[in-house]
Structure formats: C-alpha cells, structure tokens
Design an enzyme around this catalytic site. Structure first.
Site, PDB file in Angstrom:
ATOM      1  N   HIS A 128      62.927  -4.219 -28.608  1.00  0.00           N
ATOM      2  CA  HIS A 128      62.823  -4.746 -27.125  1.00  0.00           C
ATOM      3  C   HIS A 128      63.389  -6.436 -26.783  1.00  0.00           C
ATOM      4  O   HIS A 128      62.608  -7.027 -27.654  1.00  0.00           O
ATOM      5  CB  HIS A 128      61.764  -5.063 -26.226  1.00  0.00           C
ATOM      6  CG  HIS A 128      61.869  -3.464 -25.750  1.00  0.00           C
ATOM      7  ND1 HIS A 128      61.579  -1.874 -25.267  1.00  0.00           N
ATOM      8  CD2 HIS A 128      60.024  -2.704 -25.649  1.00  0.00           C
ATOM      9  CE1 HIS A 128      61.034  -1.312 -25.047  1.00  0.00           C
ATOM     10  NE2 HIS A 128      60.440  -1.358 -25.513  1.00  0.00           N
ATOM     11  N   VAL A 251      33.890   1.119 -35.561  1.00  0.00           N
ATOM     12  CA  VAL A 251      32.336   0.285 -35.698  1.00  0.00           C
ATOM     13  C   VAL A 251      31.544   0.682 -34.897  1.00  0.00           C
ATOM     14  O   VAL A 251      32.035   1.126 -33.488  1.00  0.00           O
ATOM     15  CB  VAL A 251      33.250  -1.391 -34.724  1.00  0.00           C
ATOM     16  CG1 VAL A 251      32.007  -1.640 -34.223  1.00  0.00           C
ATOM     17  CG2 VAL A 251      34.242  -1.565 -36.152  1.00  0.00           C
ATOM     18  N   LYS A 333      59.213   0.138 -18.271  1.00  0.00           N
ATOM     19  CA  LYS A 333      60.297   0.003 -18.295  1.00  0.00           C
ATOM     20  C   LYS A 333      61.748   1.462 -17.758  1.00  0.00           C
ATOM     21  O   LYS A 333      62.771   0.943 -17.867  1.00  0.00           O
ATOM     22  CB  LYS A 333      60.602   0.062 -19.785  1.00  0.00           C
ATOM     23  CG  LYS A 333      60.306  -1.758 -20.221  1.00  0.00           C
ATOM     24  CD  LYS A 333      60.700  -1.861 -21.878  1.00  0.00           C
ATOM     25  CE  LYS A 333      60.068  -3.801 -21.969  1.00  0.00           C
ATOM     26  NZ  LYS A 333      58.490  -3.029 -21.549  1.00  0.00           N
ATOM     27  N   CYS A 487      61.533  19.127 -49.774  1.00  0.00           N
ATOM     28  CA  CYS A 487      61.750  18.803 -48.057  1.00  0.00           C
ATOM     29  C   CYS A 487      63.219  18.880 -47.605  1.00  0.00           C
ATOM     30  O   CYS A 487      63.734  18.168 -48.018  1.00  0.00           O
ATOM     31  CB  CYS A 487      61.255  18.148 -46.796  1.00  0.00           C
ATOM     32  SG  CYS A 487      61.702  18.076 -45.067  1.00  0.00           S
ATOM     33  N   CYS A 529      58.326  23.007 -46.286  1.00  0.00           N
ATOM     34  CA  CYS A 529      58.136  22.523 -47.605  1.00  0.00           C
ATOM     35  C   CYS A 529      56.443  22.295 -47.279  1.00  0.00           C
ATOM     36  O   CYS A 529      55.806  21.812 -48.456  1.00  0.00           O
ATOM     37  CB  CYS A 529      58.313  21.152 -46.805  1.00  0.00           C
ATOM     38  SG  CYS A 529      57.539  20.181 -45.360  1.00  0.00           S
TER      39      CYS A 529
END
Length: 569
Positions: A128, A251, A333, A487, A529
């Site tokens: 941005h 944690v 935005k 792929c 794939c």
C-alpha cells in the site's frame, strides 16, 4: 467512571461498567449482538485512554479462545534464549531476521505448523502507498518507511514484488471537491509519484475499465507481493543467519516476578528468555493479558477474497478501486480488483466484524458483494472465472492503529500488535524499530556484538516454468527431478517440491508445499497433483498417518487399509 458509564448508557441504552487499569479503559457488561460489542468499543476510544479493553459479553457469540496443539513434549524445556518472539507471521519473521544482524540467541515460536498461517498469508498481498492512514499515526509512519524498503528487500531475499500502481476511480465530477484534501494527505503522509487523469486519458492505460467514472487518481509507487513468499523469505534468511523456529508451540502462561518475565510456559516445555516480543497477531491481546500487561483488545475484522483464473489477467494491470461516499468515513480501504504477482486477479477483500478470530469461512453473500462491488470495474468478469475464494481476519484494535512499543509495565516485554493493513507493507520498518528496542534493553544486561557473518541475501532456485528451454534442459541434466511435472496447472516440478520439503524452513504439510511451490493453486485446485505430493511427503520420511493439510487436526488419512495383501493408506 460514572460519567463515562452515563454517556455509554445514553448512547447505547445498555448498562456498561467501566474501570481504569494499566492506563486503559476496561468495559464490562452484556449485550445481544457482536455488532454492539464493537460499536461500544469504538465509541469508548473517544474518552482519551491509552487503550480500550473490551470485556463486554455477547449473547449470540462464544468468547474466542486460541486453539492449542493437542500434543506435548519437552523439546524446549529449560531452553535459555536472548530473544523469544511469539508469532511467526510476517512481523515476527521480519523481526527475527533484523535481530540476526547481532550475535544473539533468537527463538521464534508459533502455535501453528508453519510460518504465515493466519493473516500474513490470508490477505491480498498489496504494498500500500501511505494515502489511507491518518496523518501522524504509526500506520502512516511505518507504511511510508516500509514501502521504501520493499524493492531492496525483494532483491536481497528473492521474493516476487511488482510495482504495478494503484488507481482510485471517482464516479462523478462532484468528487473533484475532494482534490484539496487528497493533495493535503499526499503532503502529510509523503505519498510519492501520483497523477490525476481524466477518464479518457486513464482508459488509454486501462482500456478494459468500464466507462462509468469521471476521473482517476493514480499512485504509481503501489505494488503487490506474494505475502507468504515474503514471510518465508524473512524466516529462511533469519535461519540462515542463526535464528531458530519452533512450530506447534503454544504459549500457555508466563512466570512474571517483579514486573519481569522470568519464564514462558509452552506445551513443549518452559523457556527462559531475556526479552519477549509479542508478535502474536490476532492473539496479541491474549499474550499481553497472560503477561499481566493488558491494555488493548483485538476485534477481528474478516475479509473475503476471490481468485480469478489467469486467463483474465489481461483485464487490469493496475490495482483498481472505486471511491464511494460510504468508504470516505470507513476505517477500511474498501478493497478492489488486484493483480497478483502470479498472474491471477483477486477481488476483495470485504470487511466484516466477527467474534471468531480464526473465522475463515466464506459465504455466498460475501462472494456476491465482491462481484457487485469490484467485478464491475472492468468488462468481461463473471463468477465462472473464480477458481477459489478464501477469507482472512485482520488484527484490529479499537484505536485502529499499530502498537509498536516497549511495555510500560513489564520490563522485558515488547509489543508489535494491532498490525492490520497496511501491516504487510509496514513489516520491515516495524522490524527495524522493534529490533532496536530489543538491543537497547539487552545492552543493559549483556555485551552485544554485531554479527559479522550476517548475510542479507537469501537465494532460492529460479521459477522453473519461467526459464528458457535451454536453461530448463541444463537443470534437468543435473537433476532429473526437474523434468517431472507434478502440478500441470502451475507447471511445478518434482525438484521444486523436494526443495520445499528440504528448505531452511521446510514444508511439513500439504498446504506448506502448496504455498511454497503453488502446487494445487491452479484451475483444478489440487485435484490431480495431491496424490503425487502425498507420495513425495512419504519419500522424505513423513508417515502418511501423520500427514496433515495444515497441521494437527487436519489429518489427511485416518487408517491403513489392506488390499491384495499389501498395506495402503
């Protein structure tokens, strides 16, 4: 507090209890909808406190809690480190890389199985320009600094970046009244390389744009990256320079004594850090509260996005968005039509406040909004061109600004929190400042020397499908695995998949391979794939019964079967 409670009741007609703690305004009460929770939290920022901690309960939503890994071990028990970074998103990885410029013992932990598992990959990849952030905000400051760093970093760290430009389309001549304000914002936020164009001039640049606008405001310094590849590049360069990563590490608690973190308790043992950096994304407020430094709340804002088939890539070169009166007063935005570095177009994101911080569900309403709002910017797009759609959540605080600061309460804690858009762009600049805060604190305890072996360059093998026939042949002669296409949609070879499985930060999941190589990101979305990828994971020693899509809880197989005397998964 009574005056604040009175004003809140007058505004929202529900009793809200308030108290001040740690310089922040704490809110308590119970309301019917999540929308009310968010509105009250935003309104409370008007009272001038350091932050808003929103403890208001909602009748139609359960409290969101982090999902802990289901296993435990003692791999990290007793580990002593100079800096412990909590969170392996783009912020945490960028900080780790920046800190490796010094001779330090750095450990990054994340509760997920890989880097960038949440908002750092679930975004549109935009670099941005700093036109949207409020002047004098941390967003504006870091947005400008970060954008200035991206081009150099993309060369050093070898991640894809394109400066494609961004155009805001204004629907009528009436919007010319906004020009003085736009120019003022340019000056205030140091926006560079801008241009105002009439509709006729802009259509010479983007001929596929629908002719229902009056003029365009173009910011040429805007760009796009692959957000996962950018995060991975920071992480791999950090490892290259000595940092360590521990995934599936949750944690659980902090041992705090005399306003200092002495130990961090995880599902993999207790760690003893000199400094702790809180870069935990949508859970950063949870980490702050565990460390007894609660002063802000994250309210997740979900955005849905749709990926368009590459055959439509010619419809736009610039990132496009259309300005509306509704958007002018919004904290978001508004999204748009965004070209990606891989040749797809992307629609979005939307912006919806949600209670669940890891809500990645997509909806028909969201897809309809994307097409009603953004697909109509250009001629020739329809829903049949969508090959996938996904969602991400942003880590917004009620103040709608970044928190990049040393704790005012805990001596060895630093926060890099509330990093929503433009956080991806801002990450390198945030990392510089957070690293400097760490060094300043550490120098009071130990002698620190620069890492003279620091290497800023991380190189990965070239994108095989973009090479010339002669270059491909030379590589295949050295390594025949590059002659085997796994792929077909994205032309990814066996050699590239094996490279991902053996990297500095290796892929350990199906999604890990996908994000590193783009296997499964084409038109068929992995239909062909995936079986080959599973076999390659088996080849490198991953037991099929432990294989996952994205970490514990997403196992690919449940049991072995016996066919014709042979065991199969």
């Amino acid at each position: 507090m009574r005056e604040i409670e009175r004003r809140l009741f007058k505004k929202f007609s529900v009793p809200i209890q308030c108290e001040e703690r740690n310089g922040a305004l704490f809110l308590y009460g119970k309301v019917k909808s999540w929308d009310q929770v968010v509105k009250i939290g935003k309104f409370a920022t008007k009272f001038g406190f350091r932050g808003v901690v929103n403890k208001i309960e909602c009748e139609d939503a359960e409290p969101s809690t982090p999902k802990a890994p289901t296993f435990r071990d003692m791999n990290l028990h007793g580990r002593k480190v100079d800096v412990l970074i909590i969170g392996a998103g783009v912020i945490g990885c960028a900080i780790a890389r920046e800190l490796t410029k010094w001779k330090l013992d750095i450990l990054v932990v994340d509760k997920e199985a890989d880097v960038a598992m949440h908002q750092s990959s679930h975004n549109a990849g935009m670099m941005h320009p700093p036109i949207a952030p409020h002047p004098k905000s941390k967003k504006a400051c870091y947005n400008r600094k970060g954008l200035d760093m991206i081009e150099t970093l993309s060369r050093e760290l070898d991640f894809p970046f394109q400066r494609n430009g961004m155009a805001m389309l204004f629907p009528s001549e009436w919007f010319t009244l906004l020009l003085p304000f736009v120019k003022m914002r340019e000056v205030q936020n140091d926006v560079k390389d801008t241009q105002f164009l009439s509709a006729s001039k802009f259509l010479k640049i983007e001929p596929n744009v629908k002719k229902n606008f009056s003029w365009a405001y173009v910011i040429w310094e805007a760009g796009v990256v692959d957000p996962f590849q950018m995060t991975l590049a920071f992480a791999e360069n950090a490892v290259q320079n000595g940092a360590k990563f521990s995934f599936n590490t949750f944690v659980e608690d902090f041992v705090v004594k005399d306003d200092r973190i002495e130990a961090v308790v995880t599902n993999r043992g207790t760690i003893f850090p000199r400094i702790v950096v809180n870069a935990a994304g949508v859970w950063a407020d949870h980490i702050a509260a565990l460390a007894n430094d609660e002063f802000f709340t994250i309210h997740p804002r979900k955005g849905e996005m749709a990926i368009i088939d590459k055959k439509k890539s010619n419809l736009s070169r610039l990132t496009l968005s259309k300005v509306s009166l509704k958007q002018l007063g919004s904290v978001t935005k508004g999204g748009g039509l965004i070209p990606t570095v891989h040749g797809n177009l992307l629609l979005g994101p939307t912006a919806v406040e949600v209670p669940d911080r890891e809500d990645y569900s997509t909806t028909q309403e969201g897809l309809d909004e994307l097409f009603n709002k953004h697909a109509g910017l250009v001629e020739g797009l329809s829903k049949k061109d969508v090959i996938n759609y996904f969602a991400g959540t942003r880590a917004a605080t009620y103040e709608e600004d970044f928190i990049v600061e040393s704790s005012q309460k805990i001596q060895n804690l630093i926060h890099a929190a509330g990093i929503q858009s433009p956080g991806l762009t801002s990450a390198p600049a945030i990392a510089v400042d957070v690293a400097a805060m760490c060094i300043e604190k550490l120098q009071k305890e130990i002698k620190i020397a620069p890492n003279e072996k620091f290497c800023p360059v991380r190189k990965k093998d070239p994108d095989f499908k973009k090479l010339s026939l002669e270059e491909k042949q030379r590589i295949i002669e050295k390594n025949p695995n590059y002659g085997v296409v796994i792929c077909r949609c994205e032309t990814v070879t066996k050699g590239e998949v094996l490279q991902a499985l053996h990297g500095n930060v290796p892929a350990t999941t199906l999604d890990g391979i996908k994000w590193r190589t783009r296997s499964g990101m084409g038109r068929c979305q992995g239909g062909f794939c995936t079986p080959f990828l599973v076999e390659l994971m088996r080849e490198v020693g991953i037991d099929p019964l432990t294989m996952t899509k994205k970490g514990p809880g997403s196992e690919l197989f449940v049991a072995k079967t016996r066919l014709g005397g042979d065991e199969h998964v």
